[in-house]
Write a protein that holds these residues in place. Structure first.
Motif, PDB file in Angstrom:
ATOM      1  N   LEU A 178     -13.100 -13.004 -20.516  1.00  0.00           N
ATOM      2  CA  LEU A 178     -13.556 -13.582 -19.282  1.00  0.00           C
ATOM      3  C   LEU A 178     -15.138 -13.356 -18.962  1.00  0.00           C
ATOM      4  CD1 LEU A 178     -10.398 -13.641 -17.274  1.00  0.00           C
ATOM      5  CD2 LEU A 178     -11.188 -15.371 -18.630  1.00  0.00           C
ATOM      6  N   GLU A 179     -15.730 -14.041 -18.779  1.00  0.00           N
ATOM      7  CA  GLU A 179     -17.263 -13.950 -18.340  1.00  0.00           C
ATOM      8  C   GLU A 179     -17.554 -13.807 -17.050  1.00  0.00           C
ATOM      9  OE1 GLU A 179     -19.256 -16.824 -20.382  1.00  0.00           O
ATOM     10  OE2 GLU A 179     -18.863 -16.193 -22.455  1.00  0.00           O
ATOM     11  N   SER A 180     -16.647 -14.273 -16.029  1.00  0.00           N
ATOM     12  CA  SER A 180     -17.109 -14.154 -14.807  1.00  0.00           C
ATOM     13  C   SER A 180     -15.875 -13.823 -13.813  1.00  0.00           C
ATOM     14  CB  SER A 180     -17.800 -15.355 -14.185  1.00  0.00           C
ATOM     15  OG  SER A 180     -16.684 -16.559 -14.306  1.00  0.00           O
ATOM     16  N   GLU A 181     -16.254 -13.546 -12.585  1.00  0.00           N
ATOM     17  CA  GLU A 181     -14.920 -13.164 -11.620  1.00  0.00           C
ATOM     18  C   GLU A 181     -14.392 -14.557 -11.219  1.00  0.00           C
ATOM     19  OE1 GLU A 181     -15.329 -10.372  -8.462  1.00  0.00           O
ATOM     20  OE2 GLU A 181     -16.843  -9.064  -9.657  1.00  0.00           O
ATOM     21  N   GLU A 182     -14.952 -15.603 -11.273  1.00  0.00           N
ATOM     22  CA  GLU A 182     -14.956 -17.004 -10.689  1.00  0.00           C
ATOM     23  C   GLU A 182     -13.497 -17.513 -12.087  1.00  0.00           C
ATOM     24  OE1 GLU A 182     -18.134 -16.042  -8.695  1.00  0.00           O
ATOM     25  OE2 GLU A 182     -17.822 -15.954 -10.853  1.00  0.00           O
ATOM     26  N   GLU A 183     -14.086 -17.216 -13.276  1.00  0.00           N
ATOM     27  CA  GLU A 183     -13.138 -17.516 -14.356  1.00  0.00           C
ATOM     28  C   GLU A 183     -11.617 -16.845 -14.223  1.00  0.00           C
ATOM     29  OE1 GLU A 183     -14.553 -18.557 -18.544  1.00  0.00           O
ATOM     30  OE2 GLU A 183     -15.556 -16.930 -17.872  1.00  0.00           O
ATOM     31  N   ALA A 184     -11.959 -15.496 -13.810  1.00  0.00           N
ATOM     32  CA  ALA A 184     -10.597 -14.384 -13.974  1.00  0.00           C
ATOM     33  C   ALA A 184      -9.971 -14.987 -12.429  1.00  0.00           C
ATOM     34  CB  ALA A 184     -11.386 -13.115 -13.408  1.00  0.00           C
ATOM     35  N   ALA A 185     -10.446 -15.415 -11.352  1.00  0.00           N
ATOM     36  CA  ALA A 185      -9.733 -15.851 -10.125  1.00  0.00           C
ATOM     37  C   ALA A 185      -8.916 -17.109 -10.568  1.00  0.00           C
ATOM     38  CB  ALA A 185     -10.725 -16.144  -9.177  1.00  0.00           C
ATOM     39  N   ALA A 186      -9.551 -17.992 -11.402  1.00  0.00           N
ATOM     40  CA  ALA A 186      -8.730 -19.301 -11.950  1.00  0.00           C
ATOM     41  C   ALA A 186      -7.634 -18.901 -12.864  1.00  0.00           C
ATOM     42  CB  ALA A 186      -9.638 -20.309 -12.540  1.00  0.00           C
ATOM     43  N   CYS A 187      -7.387 -17.903 -13.370  1.00  0.00           N
ATOM     44  CA  CYS A 187      -6.417 -17.155 -14.276  1.00  0.00           C
ATOM     45  C   CYS A 187      -5.131 -16.708 -13.430  1.00  0.00           C
ATOM     46  CB  CYS A 187      -7.108 -16.167 -15.325  1.00  0.00           C
ATOM     47  SG  CYS A 187      -7.914 -17.053 -16.475  1.00  0.00           S
ATOM     48  N   ILE A 188      -5.275 -16.605 -12.150  1.00  0.00           N
ATOM     49  CA  ILE A 188      -4.327 -15.777 -11.220  1.00  0.00           C
ATOM     50  C   ILE A 188      -3.316 -16.993 -10.931  1.00  0.00           C
ATOM     51  CG2 ILE A 188      -3.829 -14.589  -9.261  1.00  0.00           C
ATOM     52  CD1 ILE A 188      -6.515 -13.076  -9.881  1.00  0.00           C
ATOM     53  N   ALA A 189      -2.003 -16.691 -11.132  1.00  0.00           N
ATOM     54  CA  ALA A 189      -0.855 -17.755 -10.663  1.00  0.00           C
ATOM     55  C   ALA A 189      -0.696 -17.396  -9.239  1.00  0.00           C
ATOM     56  CB  ALA A 189       0.222 -17.784 -11.607  1.00  0.00           C
ATOM     57  N   GLY A 190      -0.597 -15.959  -9.039  1.00  0.00           N
ATOM     58  CA  GLY A 190      -0.237 -15.789  -7.609  1.00  0.00           C
ATOM     59  C   GLY A 190      -0.035 -14.341  -7.216  1.00  0.00           C
ATOM     60  N   TYR A 191       0.333 -13.911  -6.115  1.00  0.00           N
ATOM     61  CA  TYR A 191       0.158 -12.525  -5.650  1.00  0.00           C
ATOM     62  C   TYR A 191       1.824 -12.281  -5.313  1.00  0.00           C
ATOM     63  CZ  TYR A 191      -4.692 -13.223  -5.791  1.00  0.00           C
ATOM     64  OH  TYR A 191      -6.275 -13.286  -6.293  1.00  0.00           O
ATOM     65  N   VAL A 192       2.043 -10.705  -5.227  1.00  0.00           N
ATOM     66  CA  VAL A 192       3.219 -10.386  -5.052  1.00  0.00           C
ATOM     67  C   VAL A 192       3.199  -8.824  -4.383  1.00  0.00           C
ATOM     68  CG1 VAL A 192       3.781  -9.483  -7.363  1.00  0.00           C
ATOM     69  CG2 VAL A 192       5.582 -10.313  -5.963  1.00  0.00           C
ATOM     70  N   THR A 193       4.109  -8.542  -3.487  1.00  0.00           N
ATOM     71  CA  THR A 193       4.475  -7.244  -3.184  1.00  0.00           C
ATOM     72  C   THR A 193       5.083  -6.509  -4.102  1.00  0.00           C
ATOM     73  OG1 THR A 193       4.652  -8.081  -0.931  1.00  0.00           O
ATOM     74  CG2 THR A 193       5.480  -5.869  -1.372  1.00  0.00           C
ATOM     75  N   VAL A 194       4.749  -5.280  -4.453  1.00  0.00           N
ATOM     76  CA  VAL A 194       5.156  -4.348  -5.420  1.00  0.00           C
ATOM     77  C   VAL A 194       5.291  -2.983  -4.966  1.00  0.00           C
ATOM     78  CG1 VAL A 194       4.569  -3.138  -7.684  1.00  0.00           C
ATOM     79  CG2 VAL A 194       4.261  -5.697  -7.674  1.00  0.00           C
ATOM     80  N   ASN A 195       6.482  -2.414  -5.269  1.00  0.00           N
ATOM     81  CA  ASN A 195       6.609  -0.920  -5.231  1.00  0.00           C
ATOM     82  C   ASN A 195       6.539  -0.167  -6.415  1.00  0.00           C
ATOM     83  OD1 ASN A 195       7.197   1.944  -4.311  1.00  0.00           O
ATOM     84  ND2 ASN A 195       9.190   1.421  -3.381  1.00  0.00           N
ATOM     85  N   ASP A 196       5.242   0.336  -6.750  1.00  0.00           N
ATOM     86  CA  ASP A 196       5.116   1.092  -8.132  1.00  0.00           C
ATOM     87  C   ASP A 196       5.622   2.602  -8.018  1.00  0.00           C
ATOM     88  OD1 ASP A 196       4.118   1.740 -10.565  1.00  0.00           O
ATOM     89  OD2 ASP A 196       2.048   2.393 -10.021  1.00  0.00           O
ATOM     90  N   VAL A 197       6.934   2.634  -8.095  1.00  0.00           N
ATOM     91  CA  VAL A 197       7.607   4.119  -8.184  1.00  0.00           C
ATOM     92  C   VAL A 197       7.272   4.579  -9.215  1.00  0.00           C
ATOM     93  CG1 VAL A 197       9.996   4.966  -7.802  1.00  0.00           C
ATOM     94  CG2 VAL A 197       9.544   2.718  -7.008  1.00  0.00           C
ATOM     95  N   SER A 198       7.286   5.870  -8.680  1.00  0.00           N
ATOM     96  CA  SER A 198       6.724   6.970  -9.811  1.00  0.00           C
ATOM     97  C   SER A 198       7.071   8.277 -10.014  1.00  0.00           C
ATOM     98  CB  SER A 198       5.235   7.201  -9.417  1.00  0.00           C
ATOM     99  OG  SER A 198       4.361   5.908  -9.267  1.00  0.00           O
ATOM    100  N   GLU A 199       7.195   8.922 -11.063  1.00  0.00           N
ATOM    101  CA  GLU A 199       7.741  10.364 -11.259  1.00  0.00           C
ATOM    102  C   GLU A 199       6.715  11.178 -11.161  1.00  0.00           C
ATOM    103  OE1 GLU A 199      10.235  13.717 -11.140  1.00  0.00           O
ATOM    104  OE2 GLU A 199       8.419  13.293 -12.337  1.00  0.00           O
ATOM    105  N   ARG A 200       6.253  11.982 -10.412  1.00  0.00           N
ATOM    106  CA  ARG A 200       4.824  12.570 -10.582  1.00  0.00           C
ATOM    107  C   ARG A 200       4.999  13.779 -11.657  1.00  0.00           C
ATOM    108  NH1 ARG A 200       1.943   8.748  -8.903  1.00  0.00           N
ATOM    109  NH2 ARG A 200       2.250   8.338  -6.360  1.00  0.00           N
ATOM    110  N   ALA A 201       6.064  14.654 -11.543  1.00  0.00           N
ATOM    111  CA  ALA A 201       6.192  15.672 -12.703  1.00  0.00           C
ATOM    112  C   ALA A 201       5.874  14.894 -14.170  1.00  0.00           C
ATOM    113  CB  ALA A 201       7.407  16.291 -12.561  1.00  0.00           C
TER     114      ALA A 201
END
Length: 284
Positions: free
Chosen positions: A142-165
């Motif tokens: 992609l050549e621009s952020e405008e092109e990139a924004a047009a590729c986004i279908a939607g947004y969602v809440t996420v819990n990125d659970v992680s194991e730090r060790a």
């Protein structure tokens, strides 16, 4: 629109949440909220259909129903590390000059209120509220952020659970600490960009057993969602339905002194403005 998937694991049916705890079932016209649908340019058609069904009272209650992740298992889950300046500082790491990329196993995806399972031998399971970005069209170079924004279908809440060790102490390969079963609750809604407003002005928060741990805004992001999509497209091809977790703000367990980690029995609640809330019970 606010897409949802309703039903038992593996049997979810696609729908659209229409407020007041109600939804419209669209499973007769849409097989699933997946890459094929998101790339099909049928969203306007579905919007019209939903409006017609609401007008005729063809709505159902969500009470007592399980919500799955609001999109089907993606081709890939891509994650951005240290994307909030204060979070980098709390972990003692420098603010990155470019997005830090790692991957997460797609089979970590679960519903927003499903149980989170602490993995065997875990000593440092942690929480991370994040804004998720779901891709709606194939994207490469992609050549621009405008092109990139047009590729986004939607947004969602996420819990990125992680194991730090696993993430930090087992060879420094972050994906090992991110890919355990149940480590990616998503939802309740996949919200189309037209309903989100300014994606860089969304509040996000997380509580553990009623105590506020994270409380920030996407305004504190180092790299915006559109920049991230454009950036990633220079290195790999994004496919419709792919999920990008865009990083977490301060307040993760490993950032406290002493560190605070999940042991089992806790309740996690988290949410993002306009994208809905999650609630998970942590199982030892």
């Amino acid at each position: 629109m606010r897409f949802i998937r309703v039903g038992d694991p593996g049997l979810e049916r696609p729908g659209v949440e229409v407020g007041e705890g109600r939804f419209v079932d669209i499973s007769d016209v849409v097989d699933d909220i997946d890459g094929a649908f998101l790339a099909s340019d049928r969203i306007d058609e579905v919007r019209t259909l939903v409006a017609e069904r609401v007008a005729t009272g063809a709505v159902q209650s969500l009470e007592g129903r399980r919500l799955g992740a609001p999109f089907a298992r993606p081709h890939q889950i891509l994650c951005i590390g240290l994307n909030y300046r204060d979070h980098a500082e709390e972990t003692g790491q420098p603010v990155p000059d470019e997005p830090i990329l790692f991957t997460k196993a797609p089979n970590t995806l679960i519903g927003p209120n499903d149980n989170v399972q602490i993995p065997r031998t875990s000593t440092k399971t942690d929480w991370e509220v994040e804004l998720g970005v779901v891709i709606g069209r194939r994207a490469s170079y992609l050549e621009s952020e405008e092109e990139a924004a047009a590729c986004i279908a939607g947004y969602v809440t996420v819990n990125d659970v992680s194991e730090r060790a696993f993430q930090i102490e087992r060879g420094g390969q972050w994906s090992k600490g991110k890919s355990c079963p149940t480590f990616n609750p998503a939802g309740p809604y996949l919200v189309t960009p037209d309903e989100v407003g300014d994606v860089l002005d969304l509040g996000l928060w997380l509580d553990v057993d009623g105590e506020r741990k994270q409380n920030s805004s996407t305004a504190q992001m180092i790299f915006s969602p559109a920049f991230i999509v454009k950036y990633l497209s220079q290195f790999l091809t994004l496919e419709p339905g792919d999920l990008i977790n865009t990083g977490t703000p301060p307040g993760v367990g490993m950032g406290f002194t002493p560190a605070q980690f999940l042991r089992g029995g806790e309740e996690i609640r988290l949410g993002i403005s306009g994208l809905g809330e999650q609630r998970q019970r942590v199982l030892a």
